[in-house]
Design a protein around this motif. Sequence first.
Motif, PDB file in Angstrom:
ATOM      1  N   GLN A 293      10.369   5.678  -4.417  1.00 53.67           N
ATOM      2  CA  GLN A 293      10.357   4.239  -4.174  1.00 53.67           C
ATOM      3  C   GLN A 293      11.759   3.731  -3.841  1.00 53.67           C
ATOM      4  OE1 GLN A 293       8.270   2.329  -7.371  1.00 53.67           O
ATOM      5  NE2 GLN A 293       8.780   0.294  -6.611  1.00 53.67           N
ATOM      6  N   ASN A 294      11.869   2.800  -2.914  1.00 53.45           N
ATOM      7  CA  ASN A 294      13.149   2.192  -2.522  1.00 53.45           C
ATOM      8  C   ASN A 294      14.214   3.240  -2.228  1.00 53.45           C
ATOM      9  OD1 ASN A 294      12.050   0.253  -5.064  1.00 53.45           O
ATOM     10  ND2 ASN A 294      12.445  -0.779  -3.145  1.00 53.45           N
TER      11      ASN A 294
ATOM     12  N   ARG B 210       7.845  17.589 -12.336  1.00 51.61           N
ATOM     13  CA  ARG B 210       7.867  16.184 -12.705  1.00 51.61           C
ATOM     14  C   ARG B 210       7.839  15.390 -11.406  1.00 51.61           C
ATOM     15  NH1 ARG B 210       9.152  12.396 -16.575  1.00 51.61           N
ATOM     16  NH2 ARG B 210      10.571  10.824 -15.795  1.00 51.61           N
TER      17      ARG B 210
ATOM     18  N   VAL C 246       4.073   1.551  -1.081  1.00 52.46           N
ATOM     19  CA  VAL C 246       4.767   1.737  -2.354  1.00 52.46           C
ATOM     20  C   VAL C 246       3.799   2.258  -3.418  1.00 52.46           C
ATOM     21  CG1 VAL C 246       5.838   0.484  -4.258  1.00 52.46           C
ATOM     22  CG2 VAL C 246       6.616   0.103  -1.940  1.00 52.46           C
ATOM     23  N   ASN C 247       2.577   1.742  -3.384  1.00 54.99           N
ATOM     24  CA  ASN C 247       1.550   2.181  -4.320  1.00 54.99           C
ATOM     25  C   ASN C 247       1.261   3.668  -4.129  1.00 54.99           C
ATOM     26  OD1 ASN C 247      -0.246   1.708  -6.342  1.00 54.99           O
ATOM     27  ND2 ASN C 247      -1.889   1.023  -4.990  1.00 54.99           N
ATOM     28  N   PHE C 248       1.314   4.104  -2.883  1.00 50.56           N
ATOM     29  CA  PHE C 248       0.972   5.484  -2.523  1.00 50.56           C
ATOM     30  C   PHE C 248       2.054   6.455  -2.981  1.00 50.56           C
ATOM     31  CE2 PHE C 248       0.452   8.860   0.774  1.00 50.56           C
ATOM     32  CZ  PHE C 248      -0.856   9.183   0.507  1.00 50.56           C
TER      33      PHE C 248
ATOM     34  N   SER D  50       4.530   5.808  -5.245  1.00 49.27           N
ATOM     35  CA  SER D  50       5.200   5.490  -6.508  1.00 49.27           C
ATOM     36  C   SER D  50       5.161   6.693  -7.454  1.00 49.27           C
ATOM     37  CB  SER D  50       4.553   4.281  -7.162  1.00 49.27           C
ATOM     38  OG  SER D  50       3.281   4.627  -7.625  1.00 49.27           O
ATOM     39  N   PHE D  51       5.887   6.564  -8.530  1.00 51.71           N
ATOM     40  CA  PHE D  51       6.088   7.668  -9.468  1.00 51.71           C
ATOM     41  C   PHE D  51       4.772   8.247  -9.974  1.00 51.71           C
ATOM     42  CE2 PHE D  51       7.583   9.560 -13.467  1.00 51.71           C
ATOM     43  CZ  PHE D  51       8.691  10.236 -12.999  1.00 51.71           C
ATOM     44  N   ASN D  52       3.835   7.330 -10.301  1.00 49.18           N
ATOM     45  CA  ASN D  52       2.531   7.824 -10.754  1.00 49.18           C
ATOM     46  C   ASN D  52       1.487   7.608  -9.665  1.00 49.18           C
ATOM     47  OD1 ASN D  52       2.650   5.093 -11.006  1.00 49.18           O
ATOM     48  ND2 ASN D  52       1.302   4.991 -12.780  1.00 49.18           N
TER      49      ASN D  52
ATOM     50  N   HIS E 204      -0.147  18.336  -9.224  1.00 49.82           N
ATOM     51  CA  HIS E 204      -1.333  19.168  -9.423  1.00 49.82           C
ATOM     52  C   HIS E 204      -1.261  20.466  -8.642  1.00 49.82           C
ATOM     53  CE1 HIS E 204      -4.187  17.057 -12.012  1.00 49.82           C
ATOM     54  NE2 HIS E 204      -3.442  16.014 -11.688  1.00 49.82           N
TER      55      HIS E 204
ATOM     56  N   LEU F   4       0.839  -1.195   0.000  1.00 49.10           N
ATOM     57  CA  LEU F   4       0.000   0.000   0.000  1.00 49.10           C
ATOM     58  C   LEU F   4       0.875   1.248   0.000  1.00 49.10           C
ATOM     59  CD1 LEU F   4      -2.771  -0.950   2.587  1.00 49.10           C
ATOM     60  CD2 LEU F   4      -2.929  -0.936   0.108  1.00 49.10           C
TER      61      LEU F   4
ATOM     62  N   GLN G 235       0.941  12.653  -7.715  1.00 49.80           N
ATOM     63  CA  GLN G 235      -0.069  13.342  -8.522  1.00 49.80           C
ATOM     64  C   GLN G 235      -0.524  14.616  -7.817  1.00 49.80           C
ATOM     65  OE1 GLN G 235      -3.070  11.274 -10.481  1.00 49.80           O
ATOM     66  NE2 GLN G 235      -1.677   9.760 -11.312  1.00 49.80           N
TER      67      GLN G 235
ATOM     68  N   PHE H 177      -0.506   8.405  -5.840  1.00 49.77           N
ATOM     69  CA  PHE H 177      -1.365   9.485  -5.375  1.00 49.77           C
ATOM     70  C   PHE H 177      -0.564  10.710  -4.937  1.00 49.77           C
ATOM     71  CE2 PHE H 177      -3.915  11.592  -2.143  1.00 49.77           C
ATOM     72  CZ  PHE H 177      -5.101  11.750  -2.814  1.00 49.77           C
TER      73      PHE H 177
ATOM     74  N   ARG I 259      11.028  10.656  -7.476  1.00 46.12           N
ATOM     75  CA  ARG I 259      11.222   9.217  -7.322  1.00 46.12           C
ATOM     76  C   ARG I 259      11.439   8.916  -5.844  1.00 46.12           C
ATOM     77  NH1 ARG I 259      14.799   8.435 -11.611  1.00 46.12           N
ATOM     78  NH2 ARG I 259      13.200   7.729 -13.048  1.00 46.12           N
TER      79      ARG I 259
END
Lengths: 286, 370, 274
Positions: A145-146, A140, A119-121, A123-125, A134, A117, A130, A127, A143
């Motif tokens: 992650q990890n 851009r 990593v998903n949160f 990650s590059f694209n 916004h 959850l 974003q 939430f 990064r």
Amino acid sequence: MNKQTLLAYCLLLPGLGLIIVFIFVIISMALAQSVGYFNFSGSSTFTWQFWQQILADHQLSRAFFYSLKIATISAILSVSFAYPLALWLRDPFRGSQFVSSLLKAPLLVHGLVAAFLYVNFISFNGFLNQIFVHLGLVSRPIRMQNDSYGIGVIILQVWKQMPFALLLLTGAVQSIGHDITDAAKDLGAGAWTRFVKIILPLTLKALQAALIIIFIGAAGDYSFQIVAGPIDVSSLAQLMLRIQANDANGWNLSATVAILLMLTALIGSALLALITQQVIKWGAKR
Amino acid sequence: MKSLLLSLTVATLTFATTAQASDDLSNMTWPQVVAQAKKEGTVVWYNWFYQDRFRGEVKSFENHYGIKVIIPDGSHDANMNKFLAQSSRPTGDIDVLSLGGSDLAKFKPEKMLIGPLSNLLPQNNTLKYKMEGVDSKGYAVAYWGNQTGIAYNPSLISQKDLPQTLSDFSAYFAKHPGMFGFNYEKGGSGPAFFQSIVRNVVPDIDYQTAQPTANTMAKLTPAWKWFNQRRGQYIITASNSDSMTRLNGGEFAMVASWEDLTASLQKEGDISKAIKFYIPKMTMPGGGNVVMIPKNAPHPAAALLFIHWLTSAKTQVTFNKDFGSVPQNTESNSHYALVNKAERKNSSLWPDKPLSDAINKAFINHVIFH
Amino acid sequence: MNKPCTNRLITLLVIGFCCISLVLPFSLAMLWSLVDPGHPWSYPHILPPVLSLQRWVDIWTTTSLPQALLHSYLLAPCVALCSVLLALPTAYAFGRLEFPGKQAAQLISLLPLIVPSFVVALFFSSLLNVLGIYSRFLGILIGQTVLFIPYAIRILSVSFSLIRQEIIDATRDLGGGPITVFKTAYLPVLKPGLLASIIMIFILSIEEFAIAFVVGSPDFVTVPTILYSYLGYNFIRSNAAVVSLILVVPNIFLMLLMERFLKARNTAVITGKG
């Protein structure tokens, strides 16, 4: 030996006895394999070769310091977040039950799921990125992650372990009588003084227990590390499993790492508990 | 006394039947094998990738012969360890074992496997028994061909800008830092990429024959220097799948990947159909996987029948279509491949297994944990 | 600012934080799990183009998730029962008897919590190899049982110590046999502790990663092996999301159940460390 003592010792056998035998056998197994016994292939003879090989490996020292860092920071952060919450939840109020169950929710989420959850949160694209883009904070996505400092692992450890520290500390804080704190209040002690001079010393045992358990858990972490941890450094548990699977003398070498991991966990957590005790004593005397 | 004798006879008989199993197959005609296989009723296939999707693919085998196929979820190393650990037991758990072609160098096939399969399979002359430079002497048969290369996002890099040579890659890394990703563990495509760079930086080693001696490894120093000078220009990912997930998310323009991984992720709808795949001119290795039957397989006839189905021309074409793997039966065509015949020429062999392992270890020590 | 007002403010803060750290990640996982296989969610789409339940169906029918759930939910009650049964005598001794070395014994009973779990798992699996125990189920059962006995000992010794000697004596004086004494004096006090330790160990067993993963690998699938495969090696975001969501649901129900049994009791006592 009187009859009751004998009875008590007999009663200890199935539970405590089993634990002692089990842990003893496992630790001896690791010790024996680290010096060349119990080989699954090849001959079994006494040798220091595996210790020499592993101690010369600079991956080991990096893993050692990394695990030590993660464990110390996670343990300290978890209890620092848990203390104010425990104090706040000391006296029941409307909704306090709900809040404390909400805070305990991470205990239910499997470590690997939590890591996913997270990593998903981030990650590059994901939430967070974003939102950043916004809001115009960055042009851009960043990064995250990890990350190589292990910040992700520490966040996950604190997220997962803080409720645990909270459980221990809430119990300890609640058992302090109101008469004591009220008396201190009447004597003109401020909130901070009351915390340092009364609450901390009286909850020392629970605090140490929380620190020890979280430290040991984080020092031996594997699941957060493999999903969210840095790529360029391994945790001790990760190193142990990788060596076991990939090396020709895998079992022997991983046994040495296992013993080092155990020592790190034990000595590290004991030191942490001891230092905490000294600091709190010093704070209370001042 | 009588009962002792009886139990002795029973013991000898049971022993005889288990020992016979492997020899039996060679004395059977093919219809007898099929009948025996149906009697056994089950086959356990230890395959370390795409297990969930193979469970769908084997339905046609299950329906045709009425034999159940069980595919456990083990990883490559765990399966291999299990196979080796079990080899001394009279009856193991594994009927059919998949391994990478070069894994066969780790043990003696004729001692631990049933076969040679080349004498047992009816379609033997259209199949391959040599893979990734290791000759199984007929004991292991190829069922899966795969090619490493680079998957790219055409909206971030156009086809004509794709780096082809070592100097192209240097230039691209310098100009677009952080847009290229590869893994070093959990999947072989990242290692394929850095091995390819190593070969190009240090061309004066014969990677098919050289042994990983101290001398050979010392020669590779310039390659580690190449990577360390560019640290930060490329990104190390957590696994093959992680590379692909992040390519799909727009984080990278290119990642090291497999042809079959790219094709099957697209087929499953896990990544965009717009993602493309190429093999650079500096070459990247291709190889494949083989299946075999351990000596102590509990269902040897069913295992043999299953391998017959797995390597048949029809199944190989289906795999090509569904997964993007390269067919291993000379009678099947490969219409569905992601790269054309001309580009396929950029495929190279993997370095010899001991050297390949040593390069991977050295990369971890000199670059990752530098 | 008065106290209720502060409380309300902090409550809102905590709830807000939980939203960010719990609700939001799970909603995102939900969104990923609903991505239609025909229409991948990829750069530069901000939201998934098409939503469907297809992935849930695929995961349930083609992976070994159902088998993993079966194994894990079969193991958990066995582990819970074994641990509690083995812990009962020790807990009785800790709770109701005085003997030399009691404090040391209580400390030693926490040993399994102190040794890092992956060390236990790795060398336990090596021990199983040496002993020739090939049954993965049995292996995990033994390992987890010993690992969780400390929890049962702690919870149950508190329960035993709460039993009042007067009631035991009174029941005896009234002519009650051992069974009556057990029913009237022991059982009512022990019952919540028994249930609590069983549920607690049940949850711990499902959560336990090290032994289930190392001993069960490669072919005895349990919930953690599935998680490791889908969140680690074969990481595909949508599939990982489905697996995560499926696995969280039963835990929530179990926790609610445990909360019910433990409502009256101090939670620190239950966790066994304090």
